[in-house]
Design a protein around this motif. Structure first.
Motif, short mmCIF file in Angstrom:
data_model
loop_
_atom_site.label_atom_id
_atom_site.label_comp_id
_atom_site.label_asym_id
_atom_site.label_seq_id
_atom_site.Cartn_x
_atom_site.Cartn_y
_atom_site.Cartn_z
N VAL A 72 50.56 -26.78 44.60
CA VAL A 72 50.74 -26.82 43.16
C VAL A 72 51.73 -25.74 42.72
O VAL A 72 52.55 -25.96 41.82
N GLY A 73 51.66 -24.58 43.37
CA GLY A 73 52.57 -23.50 43.05
C GLY A 73 54.02 -23.83 43.36
O GLY A 73 54.94 -23.41 42.64
N ILE A 74 54.26 -24.58 44.43
CA ILE A 74 55.62 -25.02 44.74
C ILE A 74 56.18 -25.84 43.58
O ILE A 74 57.30 -25.61 43.12
N ALA A 75 55.38 -26.79 43.11
CA ALA A 75 55.81 -27.65 42.00
C ALA A 75 56.07 -26.82 40.75
O ALA A 75 57.05 -27.04 40.02
N ARG A 76 55.20 -25.85 40.48
CA ARG A 76 55.36 -25.02 39.29
C ARG A 76 56.60 -24.14 39.39
O ARG A 76 57.38 -24.02 38.43
N LEU A 222 58.01 -22.63 48.60
CA LEU A 222 56.95 -22.72 49.60
C LEU A 222 56.63 -21.33 50.16
O LEU A 222 55.46 -20.91 50.19
N PHE A 223 57.65 -20.61 50.60
CA PHE A 223 57.43 -19.29 51.19
C PHE A 223 56.84 -18.33 50.16
O PHE A 223 55.92 -17.56 50.47
N ALA A 224 57.37 -18.33 48.95
CA ALA A 224 56.90 -17.38 47.93
C ALA A 224 55.42 -17.58 47.64
O ALA A 224 54.64 -16.61 47.61
N ASN A 225 55.02 -18.82 47.42
CA ASN A 225 53.62 -19.08 47.09
C ASN A 225 52.71 -18.89 48.30
O ASN A 225 51.64 -18.27 48.19
N PHE A 226 53.11 -19.40 49.45
CA PHE A 226 52.26 -19.29 50.63
C PHE A 226 52.05 -17.84 51.05
O PHE A 226 50.92 -17.38 51.23
N LEU A 227 53.12 -17.09 51.19
CA LEU A 227 53.01 -15.75 51.73
C LEU A 227 52.27 -14.80 50.80
O LEU A 227 51.44 -13.99 51.24
N LEU A 307 59.10 -10.99 51.06
CA LEU A 307 57.95 -11.89 51.05
C LEU A 307 57.21 -11.87 52.38
O LEU A 307 55.97 -11.77 52.42
N THR A 308 57.95 -11.98 53.48
CA THR A 308 57.28 -11.94 54.78
C THR A 308 56.68 -10.56 55.03
O THR A 308 55.60 -10.45 55.61
N GLY A 309 57.37 -9.52 54.57
CA GLY A 309 56.85 -8.17 54.74
C GLY A 309 55.55 -7.96 53.98
O GLY A 309 54.64 -7.28 54.46
N ALA A 310 55.44 -8.55 52.79
CA ALA A 310 54.22 -8.41 52.00
C ALA A 310 53.04 -9.08 52.69
O ALA A 310 51.93 -8.52 52.74
N LYS A 311 53.26 -10.28 53.23
CA LYS A 311 52.18 -10.95 53.96
C LYS A 311 51.77 -10.14 55.18
O LYS A 311 50.58 -9.93 55.45
#
Length: 373
Positions: A72-76, A222-227, A307-311
């Motif tokens: 849902v976040g990807i769509a938003r 996708l990456f922003a919401n997932f990570l 983003l990857t660093g935060a995850k």
């Protein structure tokens, strides 16, 4: 928070041990979250804060719900940038549909840059793409009504390319195995999904992308919401572990020190403080990045690095905090019935979510040093 009342959170905390012990899906939690409006679209910053809170009470529930919130976040995120191609996903979410992720594949360490699943163009029974392959770690497996998948098209003049689409629960060719029996995060029921010519009609194809890394807005979303949402879940686990560590330090007493509580022991105080110092760094990083996604800040080439660093930092910090809490709690924390023991098992799952440690370091190195010659 989005429907997360204190009473609801406590009920979920009470149910979490049973879900874990019985290796059972969180049906009751899901029903209550749906009724509370928790699955509806909202900003990434709100979702990050909500998920961190939820994970402190029911980690596996939070992790599974993450997958719906990511789709849902990807769509938003796309809609906020003027791309209305997934507005129907937002409408489905508002109508109560439950989205899940069907992207992970056994043996595919390129993750989103290639696929072992095939996507073949078909014209019957409807015009679309037929997906054949195996997807693993399909959280929400017993309950999803919409499944986002991708595969590689090699036939036709447009191949090779990656085709992303969304299946429904009623589409033929989709089989969910009952094979989820893991060390932790058991209530997610992230079972294996087999696709055998499952057709996604053209209307539900969401992207055609080249094989390999690319900067398409869909991939960024996708990456922003997932990570960030993954990071939030593990930060929430660490929040609860720190609470339990403080409780244990006050509760335990030391015969060596004349019956004084362990909260007066300098070594124990150092451990608790060390865990808190590490944990305190997560909120500024996760929330600043989430706010910048929402506000469309321009971080340029630093986005994927950060983003990857935060995850990575969130999952590794959570493991450290839980470890310190286990040491503070003493032998009682090692009992299988203890909440800390369950958190110790759950937090380990963080090392398996993309992006893994090796990929994160490669991303950061490329940002700083450029690609390998």
């Amino acid at each position: 928070m989005s429907g997360l009342s204190a009473e609801l959170l406590e009920r979920m905390r009470e149910r979490a041990p049973g879900y874990d012990r019985e290796n059972r899906f969180f049906d009751e939690d899901l029903a209550e979250l749906r009724a509370a409006g928790y699955l509806r679209p909202r900003s990434l910053l709100e979702s990050v804060r909500d998920q961190r809170l939820l994970a402190a009470f029911a980690p596996a529930t939070a992790l599974a719900v993450n997958m719906h919130l990511v789709v849902v976040g990807i769509a938003r995120t796309l809609a906020e940038r003027g791309d209305d191609s997934l507005e129907w996903v937002l409408a489905d979410a508002e109508a109560g549909e439950l989205f899940a992720f069907g992207n992970s594949e056994p043996g595919n360490d390129l993750v989103m840059w290639d696929s072992l699943t095939t996507a073949e163009r078909v014209e019957t029974p409807v015009a679309g793409y037929a997906f054949t392959g195996t997807k693993i770690f399909t959280s929400l497996a017993p309950a999803w009504t919409r499944l986002i998948v991708f595969g590689k098209q090699t036939d036709g003049p447009d191949g090779p390319r990656l085709v992303h689409g969304i299946l429904t629960r009623d589409d033929p060719g989709v089989t969910t195995l009952d094979d989820w029996d893991t060390l932790g995060m058991r209530a997610t029921q992230s079972r294996t999904t087999r696709l055998d010519g499952a057709v996604v009609p053209d209307a539900r194809i969401v992207r055609f992308l080249p094989v390999g890394p690319n900067a398409d807005p869909f991939i960024f979303a996708l990456f922003a919401n997932f990570l960030l949402l993954i990071g939030a879940v593990y930060a929430g686990i660490a929040d609860r572990a720190l609470e339990l560590a403080a409780e244990a330090a006050h509760r335990r007493t030391s015969l060596k020190n004349g019956g004084a509580p362990y909260s007066a022991d300098p070594d124990i105080r150092w451990r608790v403080a060390d865990a808190a110092l590490a944990l305190d760094a997560l909120a500024p990083q996760l929330e600043t990045l989430a706010r910048d996604v929402d506000e469309q800040a321009d971080r340029g080439a630093r986005w994927f690095r950060e983003l990857t660093g935060a995850k990575h930092r969130a999952t590794e910090t959570a493991r450290h905090v839980v470890d310190q809490a286990m040491r503070v709690a003493g032998g009682g924390g090692y009992r299988s019935s203890s909440e800390l023991a369950r958190l110790q098992r759950d937090v380990l799952a963080g090392i398996y979510h993309p992006s893994d440690t090796e990929s994160v370091h490669a991303t950061v190195a490329q940002n700083l040093l450029g690609p390998l010659p």
